[in-house]
Design an enzyme around this catalytic site. Structure first.
Site, PDB file in Angstrom:
ATOM      1  CD  GLU A 212      10.077 -11.071  -9.121  1.00 49.75           C
ATOM      2  OE1 GLU A 212      11.319 -10.758  -9.592  1.00 49.75           O
ATOM      3  OE2 GLU A 212       9.607 -10.326  -8.164  1.00 49.75           O
TER       4      GLU A 212
ATOM      5  NE  ARG B 228       4.677   1.890  -1.283  1.00 53.78           N
ATOM      6  CZ  ARG B 228       5.614   1.562   0.010  1.00 53.78           C
ATOM      7  NH1 ARG B 228       6.458   2.277  -0.599  1.00 53.78           N
ATOM      8  NH2 ARG B 228       5.333   0.807   0.979  1.00 53.78           N
TER       9      ARG B 228
ATOM     10  CE  LYS C 257      11.198  -2.249  -6.001  1.00 54.97           C
ATOM     11  NZ  LYS C 257      12.017  -3.332  -6.812  1.00 54.97           N
TER      12      LYS C 257
ATOM     13  CB  CYS D 285      -1.010   0.251   1.320  1.00 53.93           C
ATOM     14  SG  CYS D 285      -2.086  -1.541   1.513  1.00 53.93           S
TER      15      CYS D 285
ATOM     16  CG  HIS E  73      20.637 -35.712  -7.116  1.00 53.74           C
ATOM     17  ND1 HIS E  73      20.784 -36.845  -6.578  1.00 53.74           N
ATOM     18  CD2 HIS E  73      21.009 -34.781  -6.914  1.00 53.74           C
ATOM     19  CE1 HIS E  73      22.009 -37.165  -6.300  1.00 53.74           C
ATOM     20  NE2 HIS E  73      22.978 -35.769  -6.892  1.00 53.74           N
TER      21      HIS E  73
ATOM     22  CG  ASN F 279       0.669   1.710   3.810  1.00 58.11           C
ATOM     23  OD1 ASN F 279      -0.291   2.204   3.462  1.00 58.11           O
ATOM     24  ND2 ASN F 279       1.434   2.808   3.241  1.00 58.11           N
ATOM     25  N   GLY F 280      -0.151  -1.381   6.498  1.00 55.54           N
ATOM     26  CA  GLY F 280       0.744  -2.127   7.491  1.00 55.54           C
ATOM     27  C   GLY F 280      -1.114  -3.337   8.308  1.00 55.54           C
TER      28      GLY F 280
ATOM     29  CD  GLU G 262      17.127 -11.754  -9.105  1.00 63.05           C
ATOM     30  OE1 GLU G 262      16.726 -12.465  -8.121  1.00 63.05           O
ATOM     31  OE2 GLU G 262      16.645 -11.126  -9.776  1.00 63.05           O
TER      32      GLU G 262
ATOM     33  CE  LYS H  62      14.021 -10.739 -11.167  1.00 61.73           C
ATOM     34  NZ  LYS H  62      14.297 -10.039  -9.290  1.00 61.73           N
TER      35      LYS H  62
ATOM     36  CD1 TRP I 116      -0.772  -5.399  -3.515  1.00 61.31           C
ATOM     37  CD2 TRP I 116      -0.387  -6.311  -1.576  1.00 61.31           C
ATOM     38  NE1 TRP I 116      -0.217  -6.716  -4.122  1.00 61.31           N
ATOM     39  CE2 TRP I 116       0.105  -7.448  -2.579  1.00 61.31           C
ATOM     40  CE3 TRP I 116      -0.570  -7.149  -0.545  1.00 61.31           C
ATOM     41  CZ2 TRP I 116       1.191  -8.070  -2.291  1.00 61.31           C
ATOM     42  CZ3 TRP I 116       0.483  -7.934  -0.519  1.00 61.31           C
ATOM     43  CH2 TRP I 116       0.483  -8.867  -0.907  1.00 61.31           C
TER      44      TRP I 116
HETATM   45  C1  F6R Z   1      11.618  -9.474  -6.753  1.00 60.06           C
HETATM   46  C2  F6R Z   1      11.823  -8.927  -5.714  1.00 60.06           C
HETATM   47  C3  F6R Z   1      11.336  -9.373  -4.579  1.00 60.06           C
HETATM   48  C4  F6R Z   1      12.312  -8.545  -3.328  1.00 60.06           C
HETATM   49  C5  F6R Z   1      12.325  -9.317  -1.641  1.00 60.06           C
HETATM   50  C6  F6R Z   1      13.371  -8.504  -0.659  1.00 60.06           C
HETATM   51  O1  F6R Z   1      12.590  -9.216  -8.031  1.00 60.06           O
HETATM   52  O2  F6R Z   1      12.642  -7.401  -5.984  1.00 60.06           O
HETATM   53  O3  F6R Z   1      11.760 -10.901  -4.192  1.00 60.06           O
HETATM   54  O4  F6R Z   1      13.962  -9.167  -3.152  1.00 60.06           O
HETATM   55  O5  F6R Z   1      10.638  -8.990  -1.187  1.00 60.06           O
HETATM   56  O6  F6R Z   1      12.874  -7.250  -0.586  1.00 60.06           O
HETATM   57  P1  F6R Z   1      13.757  -5.799  -0.250  1.00 60.06           P
HETATM   58  O7  F6R Z   1      14.740  -6.107  -0.959  1.00 60.06           O
HETATM   59  O8  F6R Z   1      13.499  -4.343  -0.531  1.00 60.06           O
HETATM   60  O9  F6R Z   1      14.396  -6.435   1.158  1.00 60.06           O
END
Ligand code: F6R
Length: 613
Positions: free
Chosen positions: A491, A27, A608, A2, A507, A100-101, A484, A488, A74
């Site tokens: 996502e 976000r 985000k 949010c 395995h 938020n929260g 990673e 990506k 959100w």
């Molecule tokens: C993936 C991504 C998330 C963040 C994770 C931790 O592309 O961005 O997996 O890496 O939510 O977020 P931070 O780095 O803000 O602690």
């Protein structure tokens, strides 16, 4: 997650709220709303979907005035709907709240309030807040600040709150506990926001509220107090970021722009933390040599992409320093009975500095006496403020939900830290340090080279990106790169993808391989046997007709026979190859997503910054 924006001052709040919320769109959200004081009335407009829907509603049902508060939601408690979206009001419609929260004890609070006659409309936890404030006023609170403080004393959980009320029509109240909230101090009014980019084009003077603080904003100024009523002297800081840093600069998406910023980001980290391109000289990290030397064990804690950066961190620190290193997911560590000791350095890794699980883990480790180092991209964030020392990754605002430049900056931070520690501990000679630093300096140009091959990578992505699944394989330093790359891909393109240590293929995952499965193999040349082992794994995939996409070193002929498609990248030192190879995988995911027509900067269901568990 949010977003919150608020404005009090002489200007009309509505355009400022909408503009600020747009800057927080990255976000992630599913509905939006505003509450504005218009000529003695509290007007509320909200709707489900994108901010454009809210703008259309505002065009049909205009409102103007100040103060005002706005929110992008959100969904956590209750589906995305107009009723569940913020702002929420009390039973009289005189108090409006954005939040938020999570208010964890909202069910019992709601039950008590309902018994006292408060009608609830939404399924949210937030709605208890305006009702609690209303009840405190009925129960004898002298004024609104006291009612808010008394109400918040009853709420458990995490919050960043913006509150307006007809009882105090020229004021915004803002409170935080566990969720980020800043106050922006402007020349013609004051702002609140859950994140700096929301108000960067209005003011660069900000107050980072601390947990348990309440700010009272009026057109002419800001007062800050603790929840017990004691005044706090506001610490106004100048934000160095430029507003343009949070704009797309001609790229079609923020993610593309951020992928392309990586050479510059890494180059400036190198310039800052190395001397004469020959030695590491960490700047502003905060520990002296004796403190670094006192470290006996390292535990790295992070989530998601930052966890993969931490996994790389473990490998490079082990390789260059001889120190034992563990890596933990924040969401697991906080509930584990891990053995912690004061000679342990706990390293958190985070773009936002607000990830709830990472933060909770660091608090736990510090309670056990560990020293905490944050590798963090957001100055002023909770993690940065709550750690003993901070390595600022200085990648600039990362707006695309999928992390890119923050990741490579985290890898660079680990490489620099590992060299520094290795040298201090006598594991590296001056000559070895010089070579390592020289090789690190080759990384930004190598990334430039990969970026220049965008069109070739696009063609590969278009060819392979439409199947149901993909497998990513790597070893040693590039095992985290495989994880990673797969993350990506899932996502942003929504193609199912698995990252695996190539040696684990036999395995289990080998059962998946057939003539349809794209298998992305990270097989850049290495000085040790890892490269040969990767070639053997690729032969196993080839024998089962898997469709190999190789990331290989320029000129490596042996890969030509095995792979259907190859992304050639410049050869850099093994230890640093993940920073280059991952860029190829970012682009591969990016173009696959583009071909699939997804919303790349704001992929579905993702936020985000994950400020709730
Ligand atoms: C993936 C991504 C998330 C963040 C994770 C931790 O592309 O961005 O997996 O890496 O939510 O977020 P931070 O780095 O803000 O602690």
């Amino acid at each position: 997650m949010c977003g919150i924006v608020g404005y009090v001052g002489r200007r009309d709040a509505v355009p400022l709220l909408v503009d600020g919320l747009k800057r927080l769109e990255y976000r992630g959200y599913d509905s939006a709303g505003i509450a504005v004081m218009e000529k003695g009335r509290l007007e509320i407009r909200k709707c489900v979907g994108r901010l454009s829907a809210l703008e259309e509603k505002l065009a049909r049902q205009p409102v103007a005035g100040a103060p005002g508060i706005g929110h992008t939601r959100w969904a956590t408690h209750g589906e995305p709907s107009e009723i569940n979206s913020h702002p929420h009001t009390d039973s009289t419609g005189r108090i409006a709240v954005v939040h938020n929260g999570i208010i964890e004890n909202f069910e019992s609070l709601r039950h008590d309030l309902e018994k006292k006659g408060h009608p609830f409309r939404s399924e949210t936890d937030t709605e208890v807040v305006p009702h609690l404030i209303e009840q405190e006023l009925k129960d004898g609170a002298r004024d609104l600040p006291e009612a808010i403080r008394r109400a918040l004393a009853k709420a458990r959980g995490a919050y960043a709150l913006g509150i307006v009320s007809l009882d105090d029509p020229d004021t915004i109240y803002a409170a935080r506990l566990g969720s980020p909230l800043i106050v922006g101090v402007g020349d013609d009014g004051q702002f609140i926001a859950s994140d700096v980019p929301a108000i960067l084009n209005q003011t660069r003077k900000v107050i980072y509220l601390d947990d348990g603080e309440l700010a009272i904003l009026k057109a002419g100024g800001v007062r800050v107090m603790k929840l017990d009523g004691t005044e706090v002297k506001p610490d106004i800081r100048e934000v160095k970021l430029q507003a343009e840093a949070a704009e797309r600069a001609g790229f079609e998406t923020f993610m593309r722009k951020e992928i392309h910023e990586q050479p510059r980001v890494l180059r400036s980290l190198l310039d800052k933390h190395t001397k004469d391109a020959a030695a590491v000289a960490l700047q502003d990290v905060g520990f002296d040599d004796a403190q670094w030397k006192a470290v006996r064990r390292i535990m790295i804690i992070s989530c998601g992409t930052a966890y993969y950066a931490g996994s790389y961190g473990r490998l490079i620190i082990e390789a260059l320093t001889g120190l034992p290193v563990e890596i933990e997911l924040g969401s697991e560590f906080r509930y584990r009975d891990a053995k912690l000791s004061p000679d342990m350095l706990v390293v958190s890794v985070s773009q936002s500095g607000e990830t709830a699980d990472t933060l909770a883990s660091i608090r736990k480790a510090r309670r056990a006496g560990c020293k905490a180092l944050a590798i963090c991209n957001t100055p002023g964030s909770s993690l940065a403020r709550e750690s003993d020392v901070v390595f600022h990754t200085e990648a600039g605002p990362e707006i695309g939900v999928a992390s890119t430049k923050a990741y490579t900056a985290q890898l660079m931070a680990f490489a620099l830290l590992a060299i520094h520690l290795g040298r201090l501990r006598g594991e590296l000679t001056a000559e070895q340090e010089r070579e390592l630093v020289r090789d690190l300096h080759a990384v930004p140009d190598a990334i430039h080279y990969v970026l220049a091959r965008g069109e070739e990578i696009r063609a590969i992505a278009q060819k392979h990106g439409d199947g149901p699944s993909a497998l990513y394989l790597g070893r040693k330093f590039n095992y985290p790169t495989a994880l990673e790359g797969a993350l990506k891909n899932k996502e942003i393109s929504y193609q199912h993808a698995e990252g695996y240590a190539a040696g684990e293929m036999k395995h289990g995952p080998i059962a998946l391989i057939n003539e349809y499965l794209p298998v992305v193999c990270l097989c850049t040349k290495t000085r040790d046997e890892v490269y040969e082992k990767m070639i053997s794994n690729m032969k196993e995939v080839e024998a089962r007709h898997g469709r190999i996409i190789a990331v290989a070193s320029n000129g490596d002929e042996s890969v030509l026979k095995l792979a259907e498609d190859i992304i050639f990248v410049p050869q850099v030192r093994d230890e640093f190859s993940p920073m280059v190879n991952v860029v190829a995988l970012q682009l591969l995911a990016y173009f696959a997503a583009q071909a699939r027509g997804t919303d790349i900067d704001k992929p579905r269901n993702l936020a985000k910054s994950v400020t709730v568990e």
